[in-house]
Design a protein around this motif. Sequence first.
Motif, mmCIF file in Angstrom:
data_model
loop_
_atom_site.group_PDB
_atom_site.id
_atom_site.type_symbol
_atom_site.label_atom_id
_atom_site.label_comp_id
_atom_site.label_asym_id
_atom_site.label_seq_id
_atom_site.Cartn_x
_atom_site.Cartn_y
_atom_site.Cartn_z
ATOM 1 N N GLU A 1 4.893 -4.490 -11.260
ATOM 2 C CA GLU A 1 4.642 -4.530 -10.016
ATOM 3 C C GLU A 1 4.211 -2.776 -9.927
ATOM 4 N N LEU A 2 5.019 -1.854 -10.129
ATOM 5 C CA LEU A 2 4.644 -0.334 -10.441
ATOM 6 C C LEU A 2 3.357 -0.194 -10.938
ATOM 7 N N GLY A 3 3.168 -0.977 -12.137
ATOM 8 C CA GLY A 3 1.623 -0.660 -12.800
ATOM 9 C C GLY A 3 0.858 -1.197 -11.909
ATOM 10 N N ASP A 5 -2.806 0.596 -10.719
ATOM 11 C CA ASP A 5 -4.005 0.205 -11.236
ATOM 12 C C ASP A 5 -4.629 -0.019 -9.647
ATOM 13 N N ALA A 6 -4.391 -0.265 -8.556
ATOM 14 C CA ALA A 6 -4.945 -0.665 -7.149
ATOM 15 C C ALA A 6 -5.293 0.763 -6.833
ATOM 16 N N ASP A 7 -4.988 1.736 -6.906
ATOM 17 C CA ASP A 7 -5.285 3.141 -6.589
ATOM 18 C C ASP A 7 -5.305 4.116 -7.538
ATOM 19 N N PRO A 8 -6.145 3.986 -8.594
ATOM 20 C CA PRO A 8 -5.886 4.963 -9.857
ATOM 21 C C PRO A 8 -6.408 6.602 -9.309
ATOM 22 N N ALA A 28 -2.502 9.941 6.290
ATOM 23 C CA ALA A 28 -3.645 11.073 6.353
ATOM 24 C C ALA A 28 -3.369 11.445 4.935
ATOM 25 N N ALA A 29 -2.154 11.842 4.527
ATOM 26 C CA ALA A 29 -2.089 12.493 3.223
ATOM 27 C C ALA A 29 -2.524 11.831 2.040
ATOM 28 N N THR A 30 -2.108 10.413 1.948
ATOM 29 C CA THR A 30 -2.580 9.762 0.898
ATOM 30 C C THR A 30 -4.193 9.485 0.916
ATOM 31 N N ALA A 31 -4.700 9.403 2.026
ATOM 32 C CA ALA A 31 -6.192 9.367 2.147
ATOM 33 C C ALA A 31 -6.824 10.401 1.564
#
Length: 196
Positions: free
Chosen positions: A94-96, A100-103, A20-23
């Motif tokens: 991988e951290l990058g 990039d998947a969720d800027p 919930a928090a991340t969304a």
Amino acid sequence: MTTRAPDPRRVRSRELLYEAATALVAERGFAATTMEDIAHRAGLSRRTAFNHFPSKGELAVEWAMRREVAATAATGGPAPGDHVPDRIRAWFRELGALTDADPDGTEQMMLGWLAALGPVRHRTTAARRLAEWIERGRDGGGIDPATDPDVAADLLFDGYLGAVLRWCAIPADRRGALTPMVEALVEQALVGLSPR
């Protein structure tokens, strides 16, 4: 001494709160999201939310630690005989890629992580992991034997944090991917760590 298995309900509640928090943070921004909003979205009480995460900042610290764990799971750790610089490159790549998947989510959670003193709390786990890898790499795994693992780990982690902060400062419509910035930084640092 026996250790008890975690209560599945507590584990599930914590996961619901985290999701919930991340969304919400990605949708509204870190500053505009409250613990009440998070609890409501998770379908849990405010009290339950605070029992799991005493502050909203603790959720951002959890987010940062999960990213580190995800990068490690995706790339593994160096094994005997590995070329450690390749493992370090893969880990930072991988951290990058996670960024990039969720800027938008990354930008907002980074703000929360910084507000929660995340660099002070989280740094030890990431730097310790890198220092262990560099220590292994000094024994024939592509790292100069004279390298101080702790100093080198700090150099790499500080560089990564700086890249993320610079990336966050670029307006979203002109930002581009973080991964190339991180790869260039790590590559330059590894040149200095290579055997002479």
